[in-house]
Design an enzyme around this catalytic site. Structure first.
Site, PDB file in Angstrom:
ATOM      1  N   GLN A  55       0.836  -1.196   0.000  1.00 25.18           N
ATOM      2  CA  GLN A  55       0.000   0.000   0.000  1.00 25.18           C
ATOM      3  C   GLN A  55       0.878   1.256   0.000  1.00 25.18           C
ATOM      4  OE1 GLN A  55      -1.089  -2.626   2.199  1.00 25.18           O
ATOM      5  NE2 GLN A  55      -2.648  -3.107   0.664  1.00 25.18           N
ATOM      6  N   CYS A  84      -6.037   1.301   5.877  1.00 28.75           N
ATOM      7  CA  CYS A  84      -4.847   0.445   5.939  1.00 28.75           C
ATOM      8  C   CYS A  84      -4.243   0.605   7.328  1.00 28.75           C
ATOM      9  CB  CYS A  84      -3.843   0.827   4.860  1.00 28.75           C
ATOM     10  SG  CYS A  84      -2.290  -0.122   4.961  1.00 28.75           S
ATOM     11  N   CYS A 227      -1.864  -7.611   7.527  1.00 24.56           N
ATOM     12  CA  CYS A 227      -2.928  -6.685   7.131  1.00 24.56           C
ATOM     13  C   CYS A 227      -3.626  -6.234   8.403  1.00 24.56           C
ATOM     14  CB  CYS A 227      -3.911  -7.347   6.174  1.00 24.56           C
ATOM     15  SG  CYS A 227      -5.307  -6.289   5.725  1.00 24.56           S
TER      16      CYS A 227
END
Length: 291
Positions: A55, A84, A227
């Protein structure tokens, strides 16, 4: 007479490469001179020989008083993401180093992100409240109870618990998360017709009453080492399905995140480390395939 090709407006901008538990993060601070970061530019930078990332966190001037920046989040395939967790911890650590203050407040498409850098270097982020209504996740149709959803074509996996943490998540609780073919199943489930905006796909198994083993296929990035929003979604899903209490440790391939779903306000708190890898300046060559 030949005309010289225009220089990409992102060329010569500084960048910082970081990671949160191995989740590769590129930070572009464009607050002083904002320009758009097109999807093609993100894909060009994410090439393996350039600045591979999962990302990109792009900082723009704040839109709301009291915030440090408005954050736009891009996946490695150029698609946008509203949230995120690992990337938020990274920009919080950078902002704390810049200002000398341990607290930072950012705004994203998912809302406000309240961050605190602890004395031990761990970063705590208030990820906000999860959402469960099929329209908010979002899903393409009403599935009834979002804690127990059988996804057509994947009945053998059993039910998924569906959650939004600013982005859509499907969490499957399985006997052994390390025995699942994450790449095959994640790639097939991410674009399933049930998910109009695609989805993050998680495979989780309990290793103790308060510990969860987790492997994740991220929407727009593929399998990643960590994540943050998936860890939050999985912690919430474990509570909703009666598997754990509200505070759990989530073990990902990159390491552990502490997840706590507060009863007082319904917000999910995520705590974990960050690592600075290197800094540099974007060169025109890095962006040469971005046209």
């Amino acid at each position: 007479m030949k005309t010289r090709p225009a220089v990409n407006p992102l060329a010569h901008r500084p960048f910082v490469k970081m990671n949160g538990l191995g989740n590769e993060i590129l930070v572009l601070d464009l607050r002083a001179d904002p320009v758009e970061v097109p999807a093609a530019a993100a894909r060009a930078l994410a090439r393996p020989a350039v600045l591979p990332f999962d990302q990109a966190m792009v900082l723009y001037p704040p839109r709301r008083e009291g915030t440090a920046a408005f954050v736009r989040i891009l996946n490695s395939d150029g698609s946008a993401s509203a949230a995120c967790g690992n990337g938020t911890r990274c920009i919080a650590a950078l902002e704390a180093a810049r200002t000398g203050a341990p607290h930072a407040l950012f705004e994203s498409e998912a809302g406000l992100l309240d961050c605190h850098v602890r004395a031990d270097g761990q970063v705590e982020v208030d990820m906000g409240a999860p959402r469960f209504d099929w329209r908010d996740i979002p899903l393409s149709r009403d599935v009834g109870d979002t804690t127990q959803v059988i996804i057509p074509g994947f009945e053998a996996l059993g039910p998924a618990c569906l959650v939004s943490m600013g982005n859509p998540h499907a969490v499957f609780f399985v006997p052994d998360a390390n025995a699942v073919d994450v790449e095959k199943l994640g790639a097939a489930l991410e674009p399933h017709p049930l998910f109009p905006e695609r989805a993050n796909i998680s495979f989780a198994s309990l290793t103790a009453p308060d510990r969860i083993l987790l492997n994740v296929w991220e929407r727009g990035a593929g399998r990643t080492r960590a994540c943050g929003t998936a860890a939050c979604a999985t912690g919430v899903a474990a509570v909703r399905t009666g598997r754990t209490g509200r505070a759990v440790s989530v073990t990902l391939p990159g390491g552990d995140l502490e997840i706590a779903w507060r009863e007082t306000d319904g917000h999910v708190m995520m705590t974990g480390p960050v690592e600075h890898e290197f800094s540099g300046t974007l060169s025109p060559a890095m962006l040469e395939e971005a046209a």
